[in-house]
Design a protein around this motif. Structure first.
Motif, PDB file in Angstrom:
ATOM      1  N   PRO A 167      75.602   9.946  32.789  1.00 24.51           N
ATOM      2  CA  PRO A 167      76.591  10.785  33.473  1.00 24.51           C
ATOM      3  C   PRO A 167      76.263  10.913  34.961  1.00 24.51           C
ATOM      4  O   PRO A 167      75.120  11.146  35.340  1.00 24.51           O
ATOM      5  CB  PRO A 167      76.464  12.131  32.756  1.00 24.51           C
ATOM      6  N   GLY A 168      77.280  10.710  35.790  1.00 21.14           N
ATOM      7  CA  GLY A 168      77.100  10.867  37.229  1.00 21.14           C
ATOM      8  C   GLY A 168      76.496   9.673  37.927  1.00 21.14           C
ATOM      9  O   GLY A 168      76.242   9.716  39.138  1.00 21.14           O
ATOM     10  N   ALA A 169      76.257   8.576  37.196  1.00 19.31           N
ATOM     11  CA  ALA A 169      75.604   7.402  37.785  1.00 19.31           C
ATOM     12  C   ALA A 169      76.529   6.199  37.748  1.00 19.31           C
ATOM     13  O   ALA A 169      77.524   6.165  37.025  1.00 19.31           O
ATOM     14  CB  ALA A 169      74.317   7.076  37.029  1.00 19.31           C
ATOM     15  N   GLY A 170      76.181   5.176  38.554  1.00 18.21           N
ATOM     16  CA  GLY A 170      76.879   3.910  38.490  1.00 18.21           C
ATOM     17  C   GLY A 170      76.399   3.100  37.298  1.00 18.21           C
ATOM     18  O   GLY A 170      75.608   3.571  36.472  1.00 18.21           O
ATOM     19  N   HIS A 171      76.857   1.848  37.196  1.00 25.07           N
ATOM     20  CA  HIS A 171      76.448   0.991  36.086  1.00 25.07           C
ATOM     21  C   HIS A 171      74.951   0.703  36.158  1.00 25.07           C
ATOM     22  O   HIS A 171      74.403   0.491  37.248  1.00 25.07           O
ATOM     23  CB  HIS A 171      77.195  -0.340  36.143  1.00 25.07           C
ATOM     24  N   ASP A 172      74.310   0.654  35.002  1.00 21.35           N
ATOM     25  CA  ASP A 172      72.904   0.269  34.907  1.00 21.35           C
ATOM     26  C   ASP A 172      72.876  -1.253  34.753  1.00 21.35           C
ATOM     27  O   ASP A 172      72.958  -1.788  33.642  1.00 21.35           O
ATOM     28  CB  ASP A 172      72.254   0.958  33.703  1.00 21.35           C
ATOM     29  N   VAL A 173      72.775  -1.968  35.881  1.00 27.89           N
ATOM     30  CA  VAL A 173      72.917  -3.431  35.844  1.00 27.89           C
ATOM     31  C   VAL A 173      71.760  -4.099  35.108  1.00 27.89           C
ATOM     32  O   VAL A 173      71.956  -5.150  34.469  1.00 27.89           O
ATOM     33  CB  VAL A 173      73.073  -4.010  37.268  1.00 27.89           C
ATOM     34  N   LYS A 174      70.588  -3.511  35.146  1.00 30.44           N
ATOM     35  CA  LYS A 174      69.455  -4.107  34.421  1.00 30.44           C
ATOM     36  C   LYS A 174      69.670  -3.967  32.917  1.00 30.44           C
ATOM     37  O   LYS A 174      69.377  -4.892  32.152  1.00 30.44           O
ATOM     38  CB  LYS A 174      68.144  -3.466  34.866  1.00 30.44           C
ATOM     39  N   ALA A 175      70.211  -2.842  32.495  1.00 35.77           N
ATOM     40  CA  ALA A 175      70.530  -2.660  31.076  1.00 35.77           C
ATOM     41  C   ALA A 175      71.665  -3.591  30.659  1.00 35.77           C
ATOM     42  O   ALA A 175      71.685  -4.099  29.523  1.00 35.77           O
ATOM     43  CB  ALA A 175      70.903  -1.208  30.806  1.00 35.77           C
ATOM     44  N   MET A 176      72.611  -3.837  31.562  1.00 37.88           N
ATOM     45  CA  MET A 176      73.706  -4.760  31.255  1.00 37.88           C
ATOM     46  C   MET A 176      73.172  -6.167  31.016  1.00 37.88           C
ATOM     47  O   MET A 176      73.564  -6.837  30.061  1.00 37.88           O
ATOM     48  CB  MET A 176      74.737  -4.761  32.388  1.00 37.88           C
ATOM     49  N   LEU A 177      72.286  -6.618  31.868  1.00 38.93           N
ATOM     50  CA  LEU A 177      71.724  -7.959  31.692  1.00 38.93           C
ATOM     51  C   LEU A 177      70.897  -8.041  30.415  1.00 38.93           C
ATOM     52  O   LEU A 177      70.981  -9.018  29.663  1.00 38.93           O
ATOM     53  CB  LEU A 177      70.875  -8.345  32.902  1.00 38.93           C
ATOM     54  N   ALA A 178      70.123  -6.985  30.137  1.00 32.74           N
ATOM     55  CA  ALA A 178      69.298  -6.965  28.925  1.00 32.74           C
ATOM     56  C   ALA A 178      70.164  -6.947  27.666  1.00 32.74           C
ATOM     57  O   ALA A 178      69.771  -7.480  26.620  1.00 32.74           O
ATOM     58  CB  ALA A 178      68.368  -5.755  28.948  1.00 32.74           C
ATOM     59  N   ALA A 179      71.364  -6.353  27.767  1.00 34.21           N
ATOM     60  CA  ALA A 179      72.239  -6.241  26.596  1.00 34.21           C
ATOM     61  C   ALA A 179      72.709  -7.606  26.096  1.00 34.21           C
ATOM     62  O   ALA A 179      72.930  -7.796  24.905  1.00 34.21           O
ATOM     63  CB  ALA A 179      73.446  -5.365  26.926  1.00 34.21           C
ATOM     64  N   ASN A 180      72.873  -8.551  27.008  1.00 34.05           N
ATOM     65  CA  ASN A 180      73.178  -9.934  26.637  1.00 34.05           C
ATOM     66  C   ASN A 180      72.784 -10.824  27.814  1.00 34.05           C
ATOM     67  O   ASN A 180      73.555 -10.986  28.759  1.00 34.05           O
ATOM     68  CB  ASN A 180      74.651 -10.133  26.304  1.00 34.05           C
ATOM     69  N   PRO A 181      71.577 -11.405  27.771  1.00 35.39           N
ATOM     70  CA  PRO A 181      71.094 -12.220  28.899  1.00 35.39           C
ATOM     71  C   PRO A 181      71.805 -13.565  29.032  1.00 35.39           C
ATOM     72  O   PRO A 181      71.536 -14.299  29.975  1.00 35.39           O
ATOM     73  CB  PRO A 181      69.608 -12.433  28.573  1.00 35.39           C
ATOM     74  N   ASN A 182      72.726 -13.867  28.095  1.00 37.41           N
ATOM     75  CA  ASN A 182      73.411 -15.155  28.137  1.00 37.41           C
ATOM     76  C   ASN A 182      74.918 -14.988  27.981  1.00 37.41           C
ATOM     77  O   ASN A 182      75.592 -15.785  27.325  1.00 37.41           O
ATOM     78  CB  ASN A 182      72.861 -16.081  27.041  1.00 37.41           C
ATOM     79  N   ALA A 183      75.467 -13.940  28.594  1.00 37.23           N
ATOM     80  CA  ALA A 183      76.897 -13.660  28.470  1.00 37.23           C
ATOM     81  C   ALA A 183      77.728 -14.614  29.320  1.00 37.23           C
ATOM     82  O   ALA A 183      77.227 -15.249  30.255  1.00 37.23           O
ATOM     83  CB  ALA A 183      77.174 -12.217  28.883  1.00 37.23           C
ATOM     84  N   GLY A 184      79.019 -14.685  29.005  1.00 40.60           N
ATOM     85  CA  GLY A 184      79.928 -15.470  29.830  1.00 40.60           C
ATOM     86  C   GLY A 184      80.449 -14.691  31.012  1.00 40.60           C
ATOM     87  O   GLY A 184      80.705 -15.251  32.081  1.00 40.60           O
TER      88      GLY A 184
END
Length: 285
Positions: free
Chosen positions: A60-77
């Motif tokens: 809450p109150g923060a921007g996107h967690d880009v490191k968590a996004m990459l960790a969620a799928n390190p090989n996304a399209g």
């Protein structure tokens, strides 16, 4: 923005290019990664394509967690960043966007949705497009400009990326002459953009201060024409209760990750006065 004309594509709104970008770069083997909560259209398209969907919870109150996004799928399209984010209004810093560009797979694409950027004075990711073939930045005239029904949007990207996106939806060929005329009339109006932004901020901050004084938790950090308020009870019930008041106030939806939190759009001073009157009737601590 200093972007070459070859890197600018016109669309009938930005909903189309959002869906088209997901269709172009996601598949059953190449997933989509987003924050949670965020605008749901990308999820619906990926689900239709049977593409894996990974969601990185947003504080809450923060921007996107880009490191968590990459960790969620390190090989996304496709990695999707909405900034300011719908529904939270929070901005993802340009440095975080640059980090994701530097660390994501080279064959994946980053889509930055700046539908609400004119409500904020945060820097745009548009300047990052030059020399890259893995970044799409999206804009629309439907928000601060008040032209949702006119349907006029933009994508900034390398021409090769634009061609891939164009395979999945109508681009400039779908524009009406009315949209073209309205866009040409409004985009040079820098003073109008500033005035509308300042009016919205004043209405937003006045309402947030009132809610806070009343003891209602409002998430901080919004830089757009919306905010998130926590009723501490089911948000869908409160949405129905607000609509049932004499003021008939329709507030925004909630997201499964935050079932007690509603998205509230900031309208005119008169709109927000009616909103506060409706809250007074339905809210008890």
């Amino acid at each position: 923005e200093g972007i070459p004309e070859s890197h600018v594509m016109l669309w009938p709104g930005s909903g189309g290019p959002l869906v088209s970008t997901v269709a172009a770069f996601c598949s059953p083997t190449k997933g989509l990664v987003t924050a949670d909560p965020t605008f749901e259209s990308a999820w619906r398209t990926a689900d239709y394509l049977k593409a894996p969907i990974a969601k990185a919870p947003q504080a809450p109150g923060a921007g996107h967690d880009v490191k968590a996004m990459l960790a969620a799928n390190p090989n996304a399209g496709l990695y999707y960043i909405c900034t300011p984010n719908n529904p939270t209004g929070t901005v993802t810093p340009l440095a975080d966007i640059e980090w994701l560009l530097a660390n994501k797979p080279k064959d994946s694409v980053l889509l930055v949705d700046e539908a609400y950027i004119h409500f904020s004075e945060a820097p745009s990711a548009a300047k990052l497009v030059a020399g890259r073939k893995d970044l799409v930045v999206m804009r629309t005239f439907s928000k601060l400009f008040g032209m949702a029904g006119v349907r006029l949007g933009l994508t900034f990207a390398d021409p090769e990326l634009q061609k891939r996106i164009m395979l999945f939806g109508p681009t400039a060929g779908g524009l009406s002459i009315t949209a073209m005329a309205c866009g040409n009339a409004v985009y040079p109006e820098a003073a109008l953009i500033k005035a509308r932004r300042e009016e919205m901020i004043a209405n937003r901050e006045e309402t947030i201060a009132w809610l806070t004084k009343k003891g209602i938790d409002v998430q901080t950090g919004s830089q757009a024409n919306m905010f998130m308020m926590d009723w501490k009870k089911p948000a869908k019930e409160m949405q129905a209760a607000m609509l049932a008041t004499p003021e008939k106030v329709q507030i925004g939806r909630n997201w499964p990750i935050w079932p007690t939190v509603s998205r509230v759009t900031v309208g005119s001073a008169e709109d927000m006065a009616k909103f506060r009157a409706a809250v007074e009737k339905v809210y008890t601590a």
